[in-house]
Design a protein around this motif. Structure first.
Motif, PDB file in Angstrom:
ATOM      1  N   ARG A 142     -65.669   6.087 -36.299  1.00 13.50           N
ATOM      2  CA  ARG A 142     -64.971   7.221 -36.025  1.00 13.50           C
ATOM      3  C   ARG A 142     -64.450   7.322 -34.616  1.00 13.50           C
ATOM      4  O   ARG A 142     -63.409   7.772 -34.181  1.00 13.50           O
ATOM      5  CB  ARG A 142     -65.904   8.380 -36.260  1.00 13.50           C
ATOM      6  CG  ARG A 142     -66.203   8.755 -37.698  1.00 13.50           C
ATOM      7  CD  ARG A 142     -66.785  10.243 -38.120  1.00 13.50           C
ATOM      8  NE  ARG A 142     -66.839  10.414 -39.614  1.00 13.50           N
ATOM      9  CZ  ARG A 142     -65.572  10.768 -40.213  1.00 13.50           C
ATOM     10  NH1 ARG A 142     -64.525  11.046 -39.549  1.00 13.50           N
ATOM     11  NH2 ARG A 142     -66.131  10.904 -41.465  1.00 13.50           N
ATOM     12  N   TRP A 143     -65.357   6.769 -33.588  1.00 10.82           N
ATOM     13  CA  TRP A 143     -64.985   6.715 -32.323  1.00 10.82           C
ATOM     14  C   TRP A 143     -63.809   6.009 -32.009  1.00 10.82           C
ATOM     15  O   TRP A 143     -63.002   6.384 -31.317  1.00 10.82           O
ATOM     16  CB  TRP A 143     -66.255   6.319 -31.519  1.00 10.82           C
ATOM     17  CG  TRP A 143     -67.009   7.605 -30.733  1.00 10.82           C
ATOM     18  CD1 TRP A 143     -67.897   8.177 -31.521  1.00 10.82           C
ATOM     19  CD2 TRP A 143     -67.112   7.595 -29.567  1.00 10.82           C
ATOM     20  NE1 TRP A 143     -68.510   9.212 -30.610  1.00 10.82           N
ATOM     21  CE2 TRP A 143     -67.851   8.880 -29.429  1.00 10.82           C
ATOM     22  CE3 TRP A 143     -66.650   7.386 -28.483  1.00 10.82           C
ATOM     23  CZ2 TRP A 143     -68.057   9.737 -28.182  1.00 10.82           C
ATOM     24  CZ3 TRP A 143     -66.640   7.975 -27.086  1.00 10.82           C
ATOM     25  CH2 TRP A 143     -67.449   9.120 -26.990  1.00 10.82           C
ATOM     26  N   MET A 144     -63.809   4.658 -32.626  1.00 11.94           N
ATOM     27  CA  MET A 144     -62.490   3.640 -32.521  1.00 11.94           C
ATOM     28  C   MET A 144     -61.406   4.293 -32.930  1.00 11.94           C
ATOM     29  O   MET A 144     -60.507   4.370 -32.268  1.00 11.94           O
ATOM     30  CB  MET A 144     -63.041   2.428 -33.329  1.00 11.94           C
ATOM     31  CG  MET A 144     -61.901   1.365 -33.225  1.00 11.94           C
ATOM     32  SD  MET A 144     -62.459   0.052 -34.263  1.00 11.94           S
ATOM     33  CE  MET A 144     -62.086   0.652 -35.759  1.00 11.94           C
ATOM     34  N   ARG A 145     -61.708   5.118 -33.914  1.00 11.87           N
ATOM     35  CA  ARG A 145     -60.133   5.671 -34.318  1.00 11.87           C
ATOM     36  C   ARG A 145     -59.805   7.042 -33.554  1.00 11.87           C
ATOM     37  O   ARG A 145     -58.568   7.066 -33.255  1.00 11.87           O
ATOM     38  CB  ARG A 145     -60.327   6.355 -35.916  1.00 11.87           C
ATOM     39  CG  ARG A 145     -60.307   5.226 -36.770  1.00 11.87           C
ATOM     40  CD  ARG A 145     -60.305   5.652 -38.399  1.00 11.87           C
ATOM     41  NE  ARG A 145     -61.392   6.716 -38.626  1.00 11.87           N
ATOM     42  CZ  ARG A 145     -62.431   6.471 -39.406  1.00 11.87           C
ATOM     43  NH1 ARG A 145     -62.539   5.321 -40.084  1.00 11.87           N
ATOM     44  NH2 ARG A 145     -63.137   7.343 -39.690  1.00 11.87           N
ATOM     45  N   ALA A 146     -60.956   7.730 -33.165  1.00  8.42           N
ATOM     46  CA  ALA A 146     -60.464   8.943 -32.171  1.00  8.42           C
ATOM     47  C   ALA A 146     -60.006   8.170 -30.921  1.00  8.42           C
ATOM     48  O   ALA A 146     -59.043   8.896 -30.298  1.00  8.42           O
ATOM     49  CB  ALA A 146     -61.753   9.932 -31.776  1.00  8.42           C
TER      50      ALA A 146
END
Length: 201
Positions: A142-146
């Motif tokens: 999720r962090w990578m996409r955000a």
């Protein structure tokens, strides 16, 4: 660990963030959330089936950042050189695709930004000043996409289209009003790169 993600046992990643860094990432994630907007109807629906079958917009958004986050599925570079009939067909396909996918895509991006905010809020609630943020494998994705969405948003505002534009950013004078956003863009790029590396097998 300062300034970059490192893998942790059992999967996931960790990074040391100081108070200012936490504040910057959280602020940017909140701004991204506001830009993406609420779900269909504005508020959570009491009828999950209505929300499931809600149709999205058929026209691309007017904001350049949202255009970058939610691009047309068909067409793209060179489309303006197509015969008119082909270009019209591409636009029709893009409109249909957008109508049935954009709501879901917005929901994913909204949840990714919320995951960043929640993990940072949990971190600051645990103690004063900086701390080590530890993410599970799912949170890491999720962090990578955000982080990618944040960089796309900032890059669009800075009118970064290719590597040459990025090179020019390094040479901006300190008094250039774009400098703070440039620094954030480059810093988030470093975070994203090291997070991707921790997720690679």
């Amino acid at each position: 660990m300062p300034g970059h993600f490192e893998p942790i046992p059992g999967g996931g990643a960790a990074v040391a963030l100081d108070e200012v860094e936490i504040s910057i990432i959280r602020s940017l994630a909140v701004q991204l959330l506001e830009l993406i907007g609420p779900g269909p109807g504005g508020e959570a629906s009491d009828d999950p089936l209505a929300e499931l079958f809600a149709e999205g917009p058929s026209e691309p958004p007017s904001d350049p950042v949202l255009q970058r986050l939610f691009p047309d599925a068909y067409g793209g570079p060179g489309a303006e050189e197509m015969p008119v009939a082909d270009a019209d067909e591409q636009r029709a396909h893009s409109a249909e695709f957008r109508r049935f996918t954009e709501n879901d895509l917005r929901a994913v991006k909204r949840e990714d930004a919320l995951a960043v905010i929640r993990s940072l809020d949990a971190l600051t609630a645990a103690g004063e000043g900086g701390a080590v943020l530890k993410l599970s494998p799912e949170e890491s994705l999720r962090w990578m996409r955000a982080l990618n969405d944040l960089r796309l948003a900032i890059g669009t505002r800075l009118e970064i289209n290719d590597e040459e534009d990025t090179d020019l950013l390094y040479r901006l004078p300190d008094d250039d009003p774009r400098k703070p956003m440039v620094m954030a863009y480059l810093w988030l790029g470093g975070l994203q790169e090291t997070l991707v590396e921790t997720l690679m097998p």
